[in-house]
Design a protein around this motif. Structure first.
Motif, mmCIF file in Angstrom:
data_model
loop_
_atom_site.group_PDB
_atom_site.id
_atom_site.type_symbol
_atom_site.label_atom_id
_atom_site.label_comp_id
_atom_site.label_asym_id
_atom_site.label_seq_id
_atom_site.Cartn_x
_atom_site.Cartn_y
_atom_site.Cartn_z
ATOM 1 N N ILE A 277 47.968 5.845 45.602
ATOM 2 C CA ILE A 277 47.310 6.338 44.604
ATOM 3 C C ILE A 277 48.108 5.681 43.143
ATOM 4 O O ILE A 277 49.082 5.819 43.052
ATOM 5 C CB ILE A 277 47.384 7.923 44.247
ATOM 6 N N THR A 278 46.907 5.060 42.427
ATOM 7 C CA THR A 278 47.825 4.515 41.215
ATOM 8 C C THR A 278 47.649 5.515 40.095
ATOM 9 O O THR A 278 47.073 6.412 40.013
ATOM 10 C CB THR A 278 46.736 3.267 40.745
ATOM 11 N N VAL A 279 48.714 5.242 38.915
ATOM 12 C CA VAL A 279 48.926 6.148 37.977
ATOM 13 C C VAL A 279 47.466 6.275 37.276
ATOM 14 O O VAL A 279 47.111 7.275 36.614
ATOM 15 C CB VAL A 279 50.179 5.764 37.177
ATOM 16 N N ALA A 280 46.921 4.990 37.150
ATOM 17 C CA ALA A 280 45.841 4.878 36.279
ATOM 18 C C ALA A 280 44.797 5.745 36.704
ATOM 19 O O ALA A 280 43.920 6.423 36.090
ATOM 20 C CB ALA A 280 45.399 3.303 36.083
ATOM 21 N N GLU A 281 44.307 5.945 38.135
ATOM 22 C CA GLU A 281 43.355 6.902 38.954
ATOM 23 C C GLU A 281 43.949 8.175 38.737
ATOM 24 O O GLU A 281 42.960 9.073 38.345
ATOM 25 C CB GLU A 281 43.297 6.469 40.249
ATOM 26 N N LEU A 282 45.095 8.579 38.553
ATOM 27 C CA LEU A 282 45.508 9.798 38.557
ATOM 28 C C LEU A 282 45.287 10.410 37.019
ATOM 29 O O LEU A 282 44.846 11.284 36.829
ATOM 30 C CB LEU A 282 47.050 10.166 39.094
ATOM 31 N N LEU A 283 45.684 9.395 36.002
ATOM 32 C CA LEU A 283 45.335 9.680 34.567
ATOM 33 C C LEU A 283 43.852 10.117 34.262
ATOM 34 O O LEU A 283 43.514 10.835 33.445
ATOM 35 C CB LEU A 283 45.910 8.713 33.787
ATOM 36 N N GLU A 284 43.046 9.502 35.120
ATOM 37 C CA GLU A 284 41.653 9.863 34.943
ATOM 38 C C GLU A 284 41.402 11.403 35.023
ATOM 39 O O GLU A 284 40.452 11.926 34.468
ATOM 40 C CB GLU A 284 40.611 9.051 35.787
ATOM 41 N N GLN A 285 42.051 11.879 35.922
ATOM 42 C CA GLN A 285 41.889 13.299 36.418
ATOM 43 C C GLN A 285 43.012 14.402 35.530
ATOM 44 O O GLN A 285 42.806 15.709 35.746
ATOM 45 C CB GLN A 285 41.865 13.450 37.731
ATOM 46 N N TYR A 286 44.311 13.951 35.530
ATOM 47 C CA TYR A 286 45.237 14.567 35.082
ATOM 48 C C TYR A 286 45.817 14.133 33.664
ATOM 49 O O TYR A 286 46.176 12.981 33.767
ATOM 50 C CB TYR A 286 46.195 14.984 36.057
ATOM 51 N N PRO A 287 46.262 15.044 32.844
ATOM 52 C CA PRO A 287 46.901 14.676 31.755
ATOM 53 C C PRO A 287 48.288 14.179 32.281
ATOM 54 O O PRO A 287 48.842 14.497 33.207
ATOM 55 C CB PRO A 287 47.335 16.014 30.734
ATOM 56 N N GLY A 288 48.813 13.116 31.413
ATOM 57 C CA GLY A 288 50.191 12.327 31.804
ATOM 58 C C GLY A 288 51.306 13.616 31.858
ATOM 59 O O GLY A 288 52.199 13.508 32.762
ATOM 60 N N GLU A 289 51.223 14.504 31.058
ATOM 61 C CA GLU A 289 52.456 15.745 31.059
ATOM 62 C C GLU A 289 52.183 16.310 32.523
ATOM 63 O O GLU A 289 53.585 16.847 32.778
ATOM 64 C CB GLU A 289 52.214 16.389 29.841
ATOM 65 N N GLN A 290 51.004 16.838 33.106
ATOM 66 C CA GLN A 290 51.063 17.271 34.010
ATOM 67 C C GLN A 290 51.708 16.446 35.213
ATOM 68 O O GLN A 290 52.496 17.003 36.080
ATOM 69 C CB GLN A 290 49.681 17.488 34.629
ATOM 70 N N LEU A 291 51.331 15.132 35.276
ATOM 71 C CA LEU A 291 51.887 14.060 36.209
ATOM 72 C C LEU A 291 53.647 14.265 36.147
ATOM 73 O O LEU A 291 54.167 14.099 37.195
ATOM 74 C CB LEU A 291 51.454 12.683 36.279
ATOM 75 N N ARG A 292 53.968 14.100 35.095
ATOM 76 C CA ARG A 292 55.195 13.871 34.659
ATOM 77 C C ARG A 292 56.136 15.214 35.340
ATOM 78 O O ARG A 292 56.925 15.002 35.949
ATOM 79 C CB ARG A 292 55.762 13.851 33.194
ATOM 80 N N TYR A 293 55.437 16.501 34.830
ATOM 81 C CA TYR A 293 56.120 17.526 35.489
ATOM 82 C C TYR A 293 56.059 17.361 37.014
ATOM 83 O O TYR A 293 57.284 17.699 37.466
ATOM 84 C CB TYR A 293 55.186 19.009 34.879
ATOM 85 N N ALA A 294 55.067 17.240 37.557
ATOM 86 C CA ALA A 294 54.983 16.970 38.973
ATOM 87 C C ALA A 294 56.083 16.072 39.490
ATOM 88 O O ALA A 294 56.863 16.386 40.800
ATOM 89 C CB ALA A 294 53.569 16.728 39.480
ATOM 90 N N LEU A 295 56.256 14.959 39.000
ATOM 91 C CA LEU A 295 57.375 13.872 39.391
ATOM 92 C C LEU A 295 58.619 14.528 38.992
ATOM 93 O O LEU A 295 59.398 13.997 39.864
ATOM 94 C CB LEU A 295 57.101 12.809 38.572
#
Ligand SMILES: [Zn+2]
Length: 460
Positions: A277-295
């Motif tokens: 899954i690319t970060v770009a694809e995820l950013l279409e669905q989720y805010p970057g801060e949410q991805l950062r928290y998950a990571l």
């Protein structure tokens, strides 16, 4: 304050002691720019950014470098596939990488050296290795001679004999030893190349990091980071080049930190499974801060299982933190005087224990929800913001956080317009219409709340 970290070189948790506390040096291997990065590539960028924030909070100065590999056979292939110049591919994806980094709220490294801008430094390092008897030229190639280094394998904890037994690849006839690795190779057929004493050619991958570290950070650095998939051969070979190209008795990197891998829904990420899954694809669905928290929800050395549930938990947690901060919208925060006294800092100083740091944030929010005391509120808000900054979270206006939507959702303007209509309906005593608008918003995933300051809304 003491920072402890697990050093791959010793296999132990150690107290971090920089060579020069007035200038801590750190290097993390960056991307090879031939495609959009996937979520697995984003993990080291985020975890080492948190570590950088901690070091900056504790030490007066840090020089942090992360390279960009812009000469590589994968880039050559991508350029050939698309029928464009190699630099077109490299520039496009270097730019995309910066965008992904910014969206994930990573701070910029102090130095972002590009491999193609350091060819003379690499040629110099290779020359030195040849002169010192650690490398040799063969058919236009230059190879590092692995048996010339007595403790080769120390970082990855491997024995040379086991490595040879494990090497199933056919050994090229220009190699003296099966484990010898490429420092320089000839280029033909329009591939990128530079003049050198050995051939018109290009560098191997490992030499770029060593040459750029020596140039920008010195012969010995404090911390070298990267994914655990880089320990062997990349970091082992970097260390070999670094140690064998200088007289310095010291280590090439004194502390090595490696982050664990990411699984997607319990499965290893792999080309054959098609679950990149690319970060770009995820950013279409989720805010970057949410991805950062998950990571950062797992300790950096453990495997992180990346799932929809994990992303949902990240949203719930961030909603809670931002709700706490929104409650304190009118409170002026008291600045934290000693950041090292905070539980979040202490958790990060313990081999970057982000789960414990996050638990401490939850405790702070609970205290905010409980207290009625204005002074305590001001102190807690200051702490919450300082901890957030250390983690790269909670730096936006809570209203922004709650109002941010995705492309397929109702826009903020449309929501505001409906809220205005509802206000008019209420003024006209058309309560049926007002209720219908509330329901319409709810159906669109927007919750409204009437307060003394007006109507507040958030996406739910
Ligand atoms: Zn590297």
């Amino acid at each position: 304050m003491n920072i402890t970290l697990h050093n791959t070189l010793s296999g132990k948790k150690e107290i971090f002691t920089p060579a020069d506390p007035n200038n801590v040096t750190m290097y993390v291997c960056g991307p090879t720019v031939y495609n959009r990065i996937h979520i697995g590539n984003a993990r080291p960028a985020v975890v080492f950014d948190v570590f950088v924030r901690l070091l900056r909070a504790v030490y007066p100065k840090l020089t942090y470098a992360r390279n960009i590999t812009d000469v590589d056979d994968k880039i050559n292939k991508a350029a050939a596939d698309e029928g464009v110049e190699i630099s077109v591919i490299a520039n496009k994806f270097a730019q995309a990488y910066q965008e992904d980094m910014a969206a994930l709220l990573n701070t910029e490294p102090d130095v972002q050296p590009k491999a193609t801008e350091h060819i003379p430094e690499m040629v110099d390092t290779i020359n030195t290795l040849i002169q010192r008897g650690h490398a040799y030229e063969s058919e236009g190639h230059v190879l590092f001679h692995v048996p010339s280094m007595s403790d080769y394998g120390k970082l990855s904890n491997r024995k040379l004999d086991d490595m040879i037994a494990g090497a199933r690849v056919e050994v090229a006839d220009y190699k003296k030893h099966p484990m010898d690795f490429v420092l320089w190779k000839p280029s033909e057929d329009g591939l990128p190349g530079w003049e050198s004493p050995w051939s018109y050619g290009r560098p191997g991958w490992h030499i770029e990091c060593t040459a750029m570290i020596n140039k920008h950070l010195g012969k010995t650095i404090d911390i070298h980071g990267g994914g655990s998939d880089l320990v062997f051969p990349h970091h082992e070979n970097e260390r070999a080049q670094g140690m064998c190209s200088c007289d310095d008795e010291g280590e090439y990197a004194r502390y090595w930190m490696h982050n664990g891998m990411i699984n997607i829904n319990g499965e290893k990420m792999s080309k054959s499974l098609g679950n990149f899954i690319t970060v770009a694809e995820l950013l279409e669905q989720y805010p970057g801060e949410q991805l950062r928290y998950a990571l950062m929800s797992a300790q950096y050395r453990s495997t992180l299982n990346f799932t929809d549930d994990l992303l949902k938990q990240a949203k719930v947690a961030l909603d809670r933190f931002y709700t706490a901060l929104r409650e304190l919208a009118d409170v002026t925060p008291v600045a934290v005087e000693d950041i090292t006294s905070l539980e979040v800092t202490q958790a990060l100083a313990d081999d970057m224990n982000t789960p414990v740091a996050i638990a401490a944030l939850h405790e702070l929010s609970s205290k905010i929800f409980k207290t009625e005391d204005q002074n305590e509120k001001a102190v807690l808000k200051g702490q919450m913001l300082a901890c957030g900054e250390l983690l790269g979270l909670l730096q936006q206006d809570p209203e922004q956080w709650f109002k941010a939507g995705n492309a397929d959702e109702i826009t903020a303007e449309a929501i505001e317009a409906l809220i205005e209509d509802r206000k008019t309906a209420k003024k006209d005593k058309d309560f049926a219409r007002a209720d219908a608008i509330r329901q319409e918003l709810l159906d669109a995933g927007v919750e409204i709340q009437d307060t003394r300051e007006g109507t507040r809304w958030q996406r739910v």
